[in-house]
Design a protein around this motif. Structure first.
Motif: not given
Length: 297
Positions: A1-9, A150-157
């Protein structure tokens, strides 16, 4: 995800908590917010961080994930005072994993775009087990470039992650999913009551049914609940009742006839009206037993 490492849930319920923990396991910096503190504590114990408000959770986040029960909840989380849209950084991804009305998803995507945010509707299927195992099926509505970001976030779940069309399309496919699941659960319940009435070794019968054309994920994951008469959620009747209203309303709007789906929707509504909304949706079995005069047998 490059620099996109922080996810608010936002929303750490039966589904959101294990999904957020899987994001931690995948290497994301996850900041969680929930109305009750217990799930936040579980996320922190797994290596995530907790926040005291939505605004605190989303400030500085590269992506915001939302998993709350219904359309009004999503609207409040996204557009309410101190909500996501007022506090997320420009360009942030907003991924709504909730199951809501397609027109609400389309409206939220439009409002988000006006704020400089990239919004996807990404409802999931697979239940609590799928969330824990990180193998959810995710049906995504939105722009292709946003989906790819968004694929890295989606693929993690999830293990089956598919872009199914523009904003709102994910919710439409999820409605179809809930229609099929409800019908499968009802027919599985009828089959098990039928087998028991004839004195069959029901566990053996279910095993052989699962190996043939009647086999399904519903049979694999819900037959045990019915055989044991154990209906702890899982996926609550109240939520499936909400989802079936989405299905029937959308079908009516499109002029589509769903006679079997409408019938199952009424059975689910009956359970909810009787105060059983907190049970797993496999509790449809109890209605079949009662209608067959076999309750408690």
């Amino acid at each position: 995800m490059g620099t996109q490492t922080t996810v608010a849930f936002i929303g750490l319920g039966i589904m959101g908590k294990p999904m957020s923990i899987n994001l931690v396991k995948a290497g994301f910096d996850v900041v969680g917010y929930n109305l009750s503190p217990g799930p936040i504590e579980a996320l922190v114990a797994a290596g995530g961080r907790g926040a005291g408000s939505i605004a605190e959770a989303v400030k500085g986040a590269d992506a915001v994930a939302v998993m709350v029960p219904d359309s009004p909840d999503v609207e409040e989380v996204l557009t309410g005072a101190d909500g996501v849209f007022d506090n997320a950084a420009e360009g942030a991804l907003v991924i709504d994993f909730s199951t809501i009305l397609p027109d609400v998803s389309r409206r939220m995507a439009a409002v988000g775009a006006e704020r400089g945010l990239r919004v996807l509707d990404a409802p999931v299927s697979g239940g609590e087990a799928g969330a824990v195992e990180g193998v959810l099926s995710i049906m995504v509505g939105g722009e292709k470039d946003v989906f790819e970001a968004a694929r890295p976030v989606l693929d993690a779940v999830g293990s089956t992650v598919v872009l199914v069309g523009p904003a709102g399309s994910g919710q439409t496919v999820k409605a179809a999913n809930q229609l099929i699941v409800a019908g499968n659960i009802e027919l599985l319940a009828e089959a098990i009551v039928f087998l028991e009435a004839h004195g069959v070794d029901t566990e053996a019968g279910v095993t052989v049914l699962g190996g043939g054309l009647a086999g399904s994920t519903v049979l694999e994951r819900k037959a045990g609940n019915m055989l044991r008469r154990e209906f702890a959620p899982g996926f609550r009747i109240a939520l499936h009742h909400k989802d079936m209203k989405i299905v029937t309303d959308a079908a009516r709007a499109a002029g589509v006839v769903i006679p079997l789906g409408s019938h199952v929707a009424q059975l689910i509504a009956s359970l909810d009206a009787q105060g059983h909304g907190g049970l797993d949706h496999s509790a449809l079995f109890t209605t079949v037993e009662a209608l067959s005069g076999r309750a408690g047998s």
